[in-house]
Design a protein around this motif. Sequence first.
Motif, PDB file in Angstrom:
ATOM      1  N   THR A  19       0.852  -1.192   0.000  1.00  0.00           N
ATOM      2  CA  THR A  19       0.000   0.000   0.000  1.00  0.00           C
ATOM      3  C   THR A  19       0.885   1.238   0.000  1.00  0.00           C
ATOM      4  O   THR A  19       2.106   1.157   0.185  1.00  0.00           O
ATOM      5  CB  THR A  19      -0.915   0.034   1.239  1.00  0.00           C
ATOM      6  OG1 THR A  19      -0.111   0.239   2.414  1.00  0.00           O
ATOM      7  CG2 THR A  19      -1.700  -1.271   1.377  1.00  0.00           C
ATOM      8  N   TRP A  20       0.238   2.401  -0.194  1.00  0.00           N
ATOM      9  CA  TRP A  20       0.990   3.650  -0.175  1.00  0.00           C
ATOM     10  C   TRP A  20       1.579   3.930   1.206  1.00  0.00           C
ATOM     11  O   TRP A  20       2.547   4.695   1.325  1.00  0.00           O
ATOM     12  CB  TRP A  20       0.108   4.821  -0.602  1.00  0.00           C
ATOM     13  CG  TRP A  20      -0.313   4.780  -2.038  1.00  0.00           C
ATOM     14  CD1 TRP A  20      -1.585   4.709  -2.517  1.00  0.00           C
ATOM     15  CD2 TRP A  20       0.542   4.803  -3.196  1.00  0.00           C
ATOM     16  NE1 TRP A  20      -1.586   4.679  -3.887  1.00  0.00           N
ATOM     17  CE2 TRP A  20      -0.295   4.745  -4.339  1.00  0.00           C
ATOM     18  CE3 TRP A  20       1.922   4.864  -3.376  1.00  0.00           C
ATOM     19  CZ2 TRP A  20       0.216   4.749  -5.629  1.00  0.00           C
ATOM     20  CZ3 TRP A  20       2.427   4.868  -4.667  1.00  0.00           C
ATOM     21  CH2 TRP A  20       1.586   4.806  -5.782  1.00  0.00           C
ATOM     22  N   GLU A  21       1.012   3.332   2.243  1.00  0.00           N
ATOM     23  CA  GLU A  21       1.547   3.510   3.592  1.00  0.00           C
ATOM     24  C   GLU A  21       2.970   2.979   3.702  1.00  0.00           C
ATOM     25  O   GLU A  21       3.760   3.448   4.522  1.00  0.00           O
ATOM     26  CB  GLU A  21       0.649   2.806   4.613  1.00  0.00           C
ATOM     27  CG  GLU A  21      -0.704   3.456   4.816  1.00  0.00           C
ATOM     28  CD  GLU A  21      -0.582   4.859   5.400  1.00  0.00           C
ATOM     29  OE1 GLU A  21       0.245   5.044   6.321  1.00  0.00           O
ATOM     30  OE2 GLU A  21      -1.289   5.772   4.933  1.00  0.00           O
ATOM     31  N   ASP A  22       3.280   1.993   2.852  1.00  0.00           N
ATOM     32  CA  ASP A  22       4.634   1.434   2.871  1.00  0.00           C
ATOM     33  C   ASP A  22       5.665   2.429   2.361  1.00  0.00           C
ATOM     34  O   ASP A  22       6.873   2.245   2.569  1.00  0.00           O
ATOM     35  CB  ASP A  22       4.695   0.166   2.015  1.00  0.00           C
ATOM     36  CG  ASP A  22       3.779  -0.930   2.534  1.00  0.00           C
ATOM     37  OD1 ASP A  22       3.613  -1.007   3.762  1.00  0.00           O
ATOM     38  OD2 ASP A  22       3.227  -1.681   1.703  1.00  0.00           O
ATOM     39  N   GLU A  25       6.906   8.984   3.714  1.00  0.00           N
ATOM     40  CA  GLU A  25       8.192   9.646   3.887  1.00  0.00           C
ATOM     41  C   GLU A  25       8.410  10.068   5.333  1.00  0.00           C
ATOM     42  O   GLU A  25       7.470  10.243   6.099  1.00  0.00           O
ATOM     43  CB  GLU A  25       8.277  10.876   2.980  1.00  0.00           C
ATOM     44  CG  GLU A  25       8.347  10.542   1.507  1.00  0.00           C
ATOM     45  CD  GLU A  25       8.593  11.775   0.662  1.00  0.00           C
ATOM     46  OE1 GLU A  25       8.169  12.871   1.082  1.00  0.00           O
ATOM     47  OE2 GLU A  25       9.206  11.651  -0.409  1.00  0.00           O
ATOM     48  N   SER A  26       9.676  10.220   5.673  1.00  0.00           N
ATOM     49  CA  SER A  26      10.058  10.752   6.985  1.00  0.00           C
ATOM     50  C   SER A  26      11.159  11.775   6.764  1.00  0.00           C
ATOM     51  O   SER A  26      11.529  12.082   5.624  1.00  0.00           O
ATOM     52  CB  SER A  26      10.544   9.621   7.896  1.00  0.00           C
ATOM     53  OG  SER A  26      11.737   9.049   7.383  1.00  0.00           O
ATOM     54  N   PRO A  32       9.775   8.447  -4.257  1.00  0.00           N
ATOM     55  CA  PRO A  32       9.294   9.205  -5.424  1.00  0.00           C
ATOM     56  C   PRO A  32       7.869   9.714  -5.211  1.00  0.00           C
ATOM     57  O   PRO A  32       7.022   8.989  -4.694  1.00  0.00           O
ATOM     58  CB  PRO A  32       9.336   8.174  -6.560  1.00  0.00           C
ATOM     59  CG  PRO A  32      10.293   7.132  -6.103  1.00  0.00           C
ATOM     60  CD  PRO A  32      10.155   7.067  -4.616  1.00  0.00           C
ATOM     61  N   GLN A  33       7.622  10.953  -5.608  1.00  0.00           N
ATOM     62  CA  GLN A  33       6.292  11.545  -5.532  1.00  0.00           C
ATOM     63  C   GLN A  33       5.841  11.948  -6.934  1.00  0.00           C
ATOM     64  O   GLN A  33       6.633  12.541  -7.687  1.00  0.00           O
ATOM     65  CB  GLN A  33       6.305  12.777  -4.617  1.00  0.00           C
ATOM     66  CG  GLN A  33       6.723  12.487  -3.185  1.00  0.00           C
ATOM     67  CD  GLN A  33       5.753  11.560  -2.483  1.00  0.00           C
ATOM     68  OE1 GLN A  33       4.536  11.652  -2.688  1.00  0.00           O
ATOM     69  NE2 GLN A  33       6.271  10.661  -1.649  1.00  0.00           N
ATOM     70  N   PRO A  34       4.598  11.641  -7.305  1.00  0.00           N
ATOM     71  CA  PRO A  34       4.119  11.986  -8.653  1.00  0.00           C
ATOM     72  C   PRO A  34       4.310  13.456  -9.008  1.00  0.00           C
ATOM     73  O   PRO A  34       4.573  13.786 -10.170  1.00  0.00           O
ATOM     74  CB  PRO A  34       2.635  11.604  -8.609  1.00  0.00           C
ATOM     75  CG  PRO A  34       2.570  10.510  -7.585  1.00  0.00           C
ATOM     76  CD  PRO A  34       3.586  10.880  -6.545  1.00  0.00           C
ATOM     77  N   ARG A  35       4.199  14.343  -8.017  1.00  0.00           N
ATOM     78  CA  ARG A  35       4.339  15.778  -8.313  1.00  0.00           C
ATOM     79  C   ARG A  35       5.738  16.124  -8.818  1.00  0.00           C
ATOM     80  O   ARG A  35       5.939  17.139  -9.489  1.00  0.00           O
ATOM     81  CB  ARG A  35       4.007  16.599  -7.063  1.00  0.00           C
ATOM     82  CG  ARG A  35       4.944  16.362  -5.888  1.00  0.00           C
ATOM     83  CD  ARG A  35       4.630  17.267  -4.706  1.00  0.00           C
ATOM     84  NE  ARG A  35       5.500  16.989  -3.572  1.00  0.00           N
ATOM     85  CZ  ARG A  35       5.237  16.110  -2.618  1.00  0.00           C
ATOM     86  NH1 ARG A  35       4.095  15.405  -2.675  1.00  0.00           N
ATOM     87  NH2 ARG A  35       6.078  15.909  -1.621  1.00  0.00           N
ATOM     88  N   PRO A 172      14.050   3.505  -0.427  1.00  0.00           N
ATOM     89  CA  PRO A 172      14.217   4.960  -0.461  1.00  0.00           C
ATOM     90  C   PRO A 172      14.852   5.427  -1.763  1.00  0.00           C
ATOM     91  O   PRO A 172      15.686   4.734  -2.361  1.00  0.00           O
ATOM     92  CB  PRO A 172      15.140   5.235   0.736  1.00  0.00           C
ATOM     93  CG  PRO A 172      14.907   4.080   1.657  1.00  0.00           C
ATOM     94  CD  PRO A 172      14.665   2.897   0.770  1.00  0.00           C
ATOM     95  N   LEU A 173      14.451   6.608  -2.189  1.00  0.00           N
ATOM     96  CA  LEU A 173      14.950   7.184  -3.439  1.00  0.00           C
ATOM     97  C   LEU A 173      16.267   7.908  -3.187  1.00  0.00           C
ATOM     98  O   LEU A 173      16.320   8.859  -2.392  1.00  0.00           O
ATOM     99  CB  LEU A 173      13.916   8.164  -4.014  1.00  0.00           C
ATOM    100  CG  LEU A 173      14.341   8.945  -5.256  1.00  0.00           C
ATOM    101  CD1 LEU A 173      14.523   7.999  -6.440  1.00  0.00           C
ATOM    102  CD2 LEU A 173      13.322  10.031  -5.584  1.00  0.00           C
TER     103      LEU A 173
END
Length: 354
Positions: A19-22, A25-26, A32-35, A172-173
Motif C-alpha cells: 500500500t501507499w503507507e509502505d 516519507e520521513s 518518489p512523488q508523482p508531483r 528509499p529514493l
Amino acid sequence: MGLSEDIWNHEYWLPPGATWEDMKESADVRYPQPRDLLLCIPGALLLILVRCVFERTVALPVGRRLGVSDKLRPKVQPNAVLEGFYLLLSRTPKEEDLISLAKQSDLPVTKVKTWFRHRRAQDRPRLMKKFCEASWRFTFYFTSFFSGLALLYDKPWVWDHTVCWLRYPQQPLLPAFGWFYLLELSFYCALVVTLPFDVKRKDFKEQIIHHIATITLICVSYCANLIRFGMMVMLVHDASDYILELAKMLHYLKLKRVCEATFIVFTVVFIISRLVIFPLITYYYFVTKFQLFLLSGLINTFLMILQLLHIFWSYLIIQMIFSVILRGAKRKDARSDTEESDRSEAEEPAKDKE
C-alpha cells in the motif's frame, strides 16, 4: 477528491499486499512523488535552450573547423502556380499533373520537372543541420550513459535480480537517481517538442511511438517506485545511442572507413543490448517478480512495444550492413531523411534509439 483516490488506488499501482503507507516519507527517508514529474516541463524547456546554445556555439564552429559544408543548391524562380501546387497538393507531381502545370505556367514539361526537383532540394535538411543535431544527441547520450554507469556499477541489485526487489516498495529514493530519472524524462519530452523541426526520417511514426512509450514507462515506473528496474532499462537503451550519433558525425565528415567501423560497433552493441540484455532484464527483473495487476500489465505492454521497435530497427540495421558495407552497394540510409538531400549527403547510418 474521490476521482483522485480512484486514480491513485494502491491496488492499481503496487503489487498485491503493498500500500501507499509502505512508502510514507520521513525526515530521513524520501520516496518518489508523482508531483516531482512536473519538473520535466521546465527541464524540457531548459534542455531545448541548452541545445540551441550548444548547436550555435559548439557544434556549428566545430563542424566548420572539421570541414562540414553545405552544398550549394540552385534557387528556383518564383512561380505562383507551381508553388501553390507544391504547398497544397504534392511535392512530387505525377506525369499528368506535370503536363497540366506546364500548360498553366507556359513552360516546357522538362522545366517544370526541374523546378520541382530544385524546390524539393531547398526544403531538404542541410548537412550542417544534421551534424549539429547528431553532435547534440551524441553529447547527451554519451553523458547520460556514462553517468548512469557510474551510478549503477557498484549496486548489488544490478547483478542480482533477487536483491533488486528486496523490501519493495520500501526502497528509499537516492537523490542522484531521482535527478537522473527527471533528466531522462525531460530529454524525451524535449525530443517530442522538437521532433517536427528536426531532420525528418522515414521512421518518423516509429520515433513518435518510441518516445510516447518511453515517457509513459518513465512516468509510471517513477510513481510506483520502480526506480531500480527503470534505471537498468534506461542504461541498456543509452548503451548504443551515442555510438550511432558518433557514426553519423563521422559520416558527415566523410571519414568513410572510420564511420563504417564505428557503425559495425554500434550494430553489435545495439543487438546485444536491445535483443539480448533488454528482454533478459525485462523477464528476470520484472515479469517473474509480480503477479499480473493493472500497472504491471501496462508496463509489460509498453516494454513489448519497445521490443518490437528494437526488432524493427535491428532489421533495418542488419539490412544496411549487408547492402552497404559487406556488398559494397550504393550507400543509402535505411532510415534516411525524407527525400534525402543531395546524393553526397544521402549515405547516412541507420536508426535512432531509441
